[in-house]
Scaffold this motif. Structure first.
Motif, mmCIF file in Angstrom:
data_model
loop_
_atom_site.group_PDB
_atom_site.id
_atom_site.type_symbol
_atom_site.label_atom_id
_atom_site.label_comp_id
_atom_site.label_asym_id
_atom_site.label_seq_id
_atom_site.Cartn_x
_atom_site.Cartn_y
_atom_site.Cartn_z
ATOM 1 N N PRO A 256 27.740 10.823 -16.802
ATOM 2 C CA PRO A 256 28.910 10.544 -17.635
ATOM 3 C C PRO A 256 29.927 9.665 -16.913
ATOM 4 C CG PRO A 256 28.916 12.828 -16.919
ATOM 5 C CD PRO A 256 27.629 12.224 -16.451
ATOM 6 N N LEU A 257 30.636 8.906 -17.688
ATOM 7 C CA LEU A 257 31.751 8.092 -17.207
ATOM 8 C C LEU A 257 32.997 8.952 -17.420
ATOM 9 C CD1 LEU A 257 32.418 5.223 -16.166
ATOM 10 C CD2 LEU A 257 32.642 4.520 -18.529
ATOM 11 N N ARG A 258 33.378 9.703 -16.375
ATOM 12 C CA ARG A 258 34.403 10.737 -16.517
ATOM 13 C C ARG A 258 35.807 10.312 -16.113
ATOM 14 N NH1 ARG A 258 30.234 13.698 -13.575
ATOM 15 N NH2 ARG A 258 31.347 12.749 -11.871
ATOM 16 N N ASP A 259 35.904 9.336 -15.203
ATOM 17 C CA ASP A 259 37.221 9.006 -14.670
ATOM 18 C C ASP A 259 37.214 7.596 -14.083
ATOM 19 O OD1 ASP A 259 35.887 9.244 -12.174
ATOM 20 O OD2 ASP A 259 36.578 11.307 -11.914
ATOM 21 N N GLU A 260 38.347 7.224 -13.480
ATOM 22 C CA GLU A 260 38.481 5.881 -12.940
ATOM 23 C C GLU A 260 37.502 5.624 -11.797
ATOM 24 O OE1 GLU A 260 42.571 4.529 -12.325
ATOM 25 O OE2 GLU A 260 43.195 6.130 -13.687
ATOM 26 N N ARG A 261 37.167 6.627 -11.030
ATOM 27 C CA ARG A 261 36.198 6.458 -9.945
ATOM 28 C C ARG A 261 34.833 6.076 -10.511
ATOM 29 N NH1 ARG A 261 35.853 11.521 -7.140
ATOM 30 N NH2 ARG A 261 38.036 11.100 -6.768
ATOM 31 N N ASP A 262 34.429 6.776 -11.576
ATOM 32 C CA ASP A 262 33.160 6.432 -12.227
ATOM 33 C C ASP A 262 33.220 5.016 -12.795
ATOM 34 O OD1 ASP A 262 32.182 8.987 -11.653
ATOM 35 O OD2 ASP A 262 32.738 9.776 -13.628
ATOM 36 N N ALA A 263 34.366 4.665 -13.371
ATOM 37 C CA ALA A 263 34.538 3.317 -13.921
ATOM 38 C C ALA A 263 34.395 2.272 -12.819
ATOM 39 C CB ALA A 263 35.899 3.193 -14.606
#
Length: 118
Positions: free
Chosen positions: A17-24
């Motif tokens: 999942p793309l959960r937060d800015e770090r994942d982004a």
């Protein structure tokens, strides 16, 4: 003279999942590595909190993409989320009027929008 064709990073539906800015930031790095100008994220890669604007998760992720001048398209059915939130409906409508963030029902709609962007 025609516009250059956009390079698109298509994320698979079955990834993390793309959960937060770090994942982004991780996805943005992948996009830059491929020379992409757009990233397509299936709804299945987004948790429900993304669609609750009060969490600010969507805003943080979208801002990260904007900072790096990458387009972001969310592909899939979000009707259950928009039915529950007038603010989200407004956000989706405004986003779809721009050139940075789109919410589209399927990849064919994304392709049509991208082709019409030039």
């Amino acid at each position: 003279m025609s516009e250059p064709t956009a390079t698109v990073l298509w994320l698979p539906a079955d990834g993390p999942p793309l959960r937060d800015e770090r994942d982004a930031t991780d996805v943005i790095g992948d996009a830059f590595g491929q020379g992409a100008t757009w990233v397509v994220v299936p709804v299945a890669r987004l948790e429900d909190d993304f669609f609750r604007l009060s969490t600010r998760i969507a805003g943080g992720i979208v801002q990260k993409f904007a900072n790096y001048r990458l387009g972001l398209a969310v592909v899939g059915d979000i009707s259950r989320h928009t039915a529950a939130s007038g603010a989200l409906r407004d956000f989706v409508r405004e986003s779809n009027g721009g050139r940075q963030l789109w919410f589209v029902s399927d990849t064919a709609e994304f392709d049509r929008r991208l082709a019409g962007q030039s």
